[in-house]
Design a protein around this motif. Structure first.
Motif, PDB file in Angstrom:
ATOM      1  N   THR A  55       0.839  -1.208   0.000  1.00  6.81           N
ATOM      2  CA  THR A  55       0.000   0.000   0.000  1.00  6.81           C
ATOM      3  C   THR A  55       0.870   1.253   0.000  1.00  6.81           C
ATOM      4  O   THR A  55       0.632   2.198  -0.767  1.00  6.81           O
ATOM      5  CB  THR A  55      -0.939   0.010   1.215  1.00  6.81           C
ATOM      6  OG1 THR A  55      -1.847  -1.088   1.120  1.00  6.81           O
ATOM      7  CG2 THR A  55      -1.740   1.308   1.267  1.00  6.81           C
ATOM      8  N   LEU A  56       1.882   1.281   0.853  1.00  5.36           N
ATOM      9  CA  LEU A  56       2.792   2.426   0.899  1.00  5.36           C
ATOM     10  C   LEU A  56       3.472   2.628  -0.447  1.00  5.36           C
ATOM     11  O   LEU A  56       3.524   3.753  -0.970  1.00  5.36           O
ATOM     12  CB  LEU A  56       3.845   2.222   1.985  1.00  5.36           C
ATOM     13  CG  LEU A  56       4.982   3.264   2.015  1.00  5.36           C
ATOM     14  CD1 LEU A  56       4.437   4.656   2.300  1.00  5.36           C
ATOM     15  CD2 LEU A  56       6.047   2.875   3.033  1.00  5.36           C
ATOM     16  N   LEU A  57       3.970   1.558  -1.025  1.00  7.58           N
ATOM     17  CA  LEU A  57       4.644   1.675  -2.318  1.00  7.58           C
ATOM     18  C   LEU A  57       3.678   2.180  -3.387  1.00  7.58           C
ATOM     19  O   LEU A  57       4.036   3.027  -4.218  1.00  7.58           O
ATOM     20  CB  LEU A  57       5.228   0.326  -2.734  1.00  7.58           C
ATOM     21  CG  LEU A  57       5.933   0.293  -4.093  1.00  7.58           C
ATOM     22  CD1 LEU A  57       7.042   1.340  -4.168  1.00  7.58           C
ATOM     23  CD2 LEU A  57       6.486  -1.098  -4.372  1.00  7.58           C
ATOM     24  N   GLY A  58       2.442   1.691  -3.356  1.00  6.14           N
ATOM     25  CA  GLY A  58       1.449   2.159  -4.317  1.00  6.14           C
ATOM     26  C   GLY A  58       1.167   3.645  -4.186  1.00  6.14           C
ATOM     27  O   GLY A  58       1.046   4.364  -5.180  1.00  6.14           O
ATOM     28  N   ASP A  62       1.952   6.416  -7.004  1.00  5.09           N
ATOM     29  CA  ASP A  62       0.800   7.177  -7.501  1.00  5.09           C
ATOM     30  C   ASP A  62       1.058   8.682  -7.457  1.00  5.09           C
ATOM     31  O   ASP A  62       0.400   9.455  -8.163  1.00  5.09           O
ATOM     32  CB  ASP A  62      -0.440   6.838  -6.671  1.00  5.09           C
ATOM     33  CG  ASP A  62      -1.707   7.445  -7.246  1.00  5.09           C
ATOM     34  OD1 ASP A  62      -2.094   7.075  -8.372  1.00  5.09           O
ATOM     35  OD2 ASP A  62      -2.306   8.305  -6.576  1.00  5.09           O
ATOM     36  N   SER A  63       2.021   9.101  -6.636  1.00  6.60           N
ATOM     37  CA  SER A  63       2.352  10.527  -6.545  1.00  6.60           C
ATOM     38  C   SER A  63       3.195  11.004  -7.716  1.00  6.60           C
ATOM     39  O   SER A  63       3.384  12.211  -7.896  1.00  6.60           O
ATOM     40  CB  SER A  63       3.101  10.804  -5.228  1.00  6.60           C
ATOM     41  OG  SER A  63       2.302  10.455  -4.116  1.00  6.60           O
ATOM     42  N   HIS A 239      -2.552  12.380  -0.560  1.00 10.12           N
ATOM     43  CA  HIS A 239      -3.584  11.365  -0.382  1.00 10.12           C
ATOM     44  C   HIS A 239      -4.256  11.506   0.982  1.00 10.12           C
ATOM     45  O   HIS A 239      -3.621  11.913   1.952  1.00 10.12           O
ATOM     46  CB  HIS A 239      -2.980   9.960  -0.514  1.00 10.12           C
ATOM     47  CG  HIS A 239      -2.337   9.698  -1.841  1.00 10.12           C
ATOM     48  ND1 HIS A 239      -1.001   9.938  -2.080  1.00 10.12           N
ATOM     49  CD2 HIS A 239      -2.850   9.211  -3.009  1.00 10.12           C
ATOM     50  CE1 HIS A 239      -0.718   9.621  -3.328  1.00 10.12           C
ATOM     51  NE2 HIS A 239      -1.817   9.174  -3.907  1.00 10.12           N
ATOM     52  N   GLU A 240      -5.518  11.158   1.010  1.00 11.21           N
ATOM     53  CA  GLU A 240      -6.281  11.193   2.257  1.00 11.21           C
ATOM     54  C   GLU A 240      -7.101   9.922   2.394  1.00 11.21           C
ATOM     55  O   GLU A 240      -7.331   9.193   1.429  1.00 11.21           O
ATOM     56  CB  GLU A 240      -7.218  12.415   2.283  1.00 11.21           C
ATOM     57  CG  GLU A 240      -6.502  13.754   2.282  1.00 11.21           C
ATOM     58  CD  GLU A 240      -7.484  14.912   2.311  1.00 11.21           C
ATOM     59  OE1 GLU A 240      -8.692  14.661   2.102  1.00 11.21           O
ATOM     60  OE2 GLU A 240      -7.055  16.058   2.535  1.00 11.21           O
ATOM     61  N   GLY A 241      -7.548   9.661   3.623  1.00 13.84           N
ATOM     62  CA  GLY A 241      -8.421   8.519   3.850  1.00 13.84           C
ATOM     63  C   GLY A 241      -7.668   7.298   4.334  1.00 13.84           C
ATOM     64  O   GLY A 241      -6.472   7.335   4.639  1.00 13.84           O
ATOM     65  N   ARG A 248      -3.287   4.494   6.852  1.00 15.85           N
ATOM     66  CA  ARG A 248      -3.626   5.900   6.647  1.00 15.85           C
ATOM     67  C   ARG A 248      -2.827   6.443   5.468  1.00 15.85           C
ATOM     68  O   ARG A 248      -1.609   6.417   5.456  1.00 15.85           O
ATOM     69  CB  ARG A 248      -3.315   6.718   7.902  1.00 15.85           C
ATOM     70  CG  ARG A 248      -4.269   6.446   9.066  1.00 15.85           C
ATOM     71  CD  ARG A 248      -4.048   7.446  10.193  1.00 15.85           C
ATOM     72  NE  ARG A 248      -2.752   7.285  10.831  1.00 15.85           N
ATOM     73  CZ  ARG A 248      -1.736   8.126  10.698  1.00 15.85           C
ATOM     74  NH1 ARG A 248      -1.847   9.203   9.917  1.00 15.85           N
ATOM     75  NH2 ARG A 248      -0.598   7.907  11.334  1.00 15.85           N
ATOM     76  N   LYS A 249      -3.533   6.959   4.465  1.00 18.16           N
ATOM     77  CA  LYS A 249      -2.864   7.413   3.248  1.00 18.16           C
ATOM     78  C   LYS A 249      -2.016   8.657   3.470  1.00 18.16           C
ATOM     79  O   LYS A 249      -1.083   8.909   2.706  1.00 18.16           O
ATOM     80  CB  LYS A 249      -3.903   7.686   2.154  1.00 18.16           C
ATOM     81  CG  LYS A 249      -4.674   6.460   1.715  1.00 18.16           C
ATOM     82  CD  LYS A 249      -5.641   6.812   0.608  1.00 18.16           C
ATOM     83  CE  LYS A 249      -6.452   5.614   0.163  1.00 18.16           C
ATOM     84  NZ  LYS A 249      -7.382   5.960  -0.944  1.00 18.16           N
TER      85      LYS A 249
END
Length: 304
Positions: A55-58, A62-63, A239-241, A248-249
């Motif tokens: 998730t962190l890598l994604g 994505d940034s 990112h949020e949410g 936590r994004k």
């Protein structure tokens, strides 16, 4: 797809001794009916064990202005309807559940690139045990079936039999610690299968990513053929949410996360992990790899 769904539904109701053959049959059938996606579509897959930092890598990738990463739940839907319409240079899919589906990825997306994330097994086990799915741990809710699916796609017979024997023992004893270690090790081990069939794959370690994020991200972007963008170092501002798994994004990269297992795992849990690793070393032979990666090792490899 009714035949495919029927195979899957039948498998879920069988004892594992029979179910594992149905997993293989299901995957083989999917391979037969799958047609390669156009080579003009640049696709990235982020795979690895659950709780390994995908998730962190994604979020980091994505940034980047030229990458669109899809979260896990939407990835499965989008990949069923994928066409040639891409809004950025690379579209990426974070799909740890598909880690065992290397043959399908090879056939359906022959020109794709794969970033395969590994993480210290102690951290993965600690996270698996403490993540709750309702009233159950992640291992109880999802881990056993993940082990079953992964074992079915280990090509080396000796290694597969060792994993089967370990699965049987920890299942009989309801040993969630060893089960979590087995699940994590299996998901990391399957990288060898990617190499064997010639997938274009880059191995990365979570510890390297959080200790030296710029160095490791530059390495990944070079693999993807993209230019460096400093925006990837500020993913938490973009990112949020809450992502799947409770991440936590907007949480910045946290080096402390690499060693939390030391205080989270009990001495008995640590001992079970080390005993499992010893059995891997003795049983797997030349295919064995160390599933541990401490901070000092990561910083040494990156030249810090």
């Amino acid at each position: 797809m009714s035949v495919v769904n029927s195979i899957r539904n039948i498998a879920e109701k069988m004892p594992y001794s029979s179910r594992r053959f149905m997993y293989t049959a299901y995957e083989r059938f999917i391979e037969l009916i799958t047609k390669p996606v156009s080579s003009r579509l640049p696709v990235l897959f982020v795979v690895g064990s659950q709780r390994s930092g995908t998730t962190l890598l994604g979020l980091i990738l994505d940034s980047h202005p030229d990458i669109k990463m899809h979260e896990e739940e939407e990835s499965y839907t989008l990949l069923k309807i994928k066409g040639d319409q891409n809004v950025k240079l690379i579209e990426g899919f974070k799909i740890p559940v598909w880690t065992s589906r290397y043959r399908f990825l090879k056939k359906a997306f022959p020109h794709s690139k794969v970033v395969y994330l590994r993480r210290d097994m102690r951290s993965i086990v600690s996270s698996m045990l403490r993540l709750k799915s309702g009233s159950l741990s992640w291992v109880s809710r999802h881990g056993w079936r993940e082990i079953e699916r992964s074992i079915s796609f280990v090509s080396d017979l000796r290694t597969r039999n060792f994993f089967l024997k370990t699965y049987s023992a920890c299942s009989h004893e309801n040993d969630e610690v060893t089960a979590a270690a087995l699940c994590a090790y299996l998901k990391m081990y399957l990288l060898e299968e990617y190499f064997k069939i010639g997938l274009n794959v880059l191995e990365c370690w979570y510890e390297d990513l959080v200790i030296q994020p710029e160095n490791e991200t530059r390495h990944i972007l070079e693999f993807l053929g993209l230019k460096w963008s400093p925006e990837v170092l500020h993913h938490h501002e973009k990112h949020e949410g809450i992502a799947i798994g409770g991440t936590r994004k907007n949480r910045p990269v946290d080096v402390a996360s690499t060693m939390k297992w030391q205080s989270q795992l009990t001495e008995i849990e640590k001992q079970k992990i080390y005993e499992f690793d010893d059995s891997c070393r003795l049983s797997i032979g030349e295919c064995y790899f160390s599933p541990f990666r401490d901070c000092c090792q990561a910083t040494s490899d990156t030249g810090v």
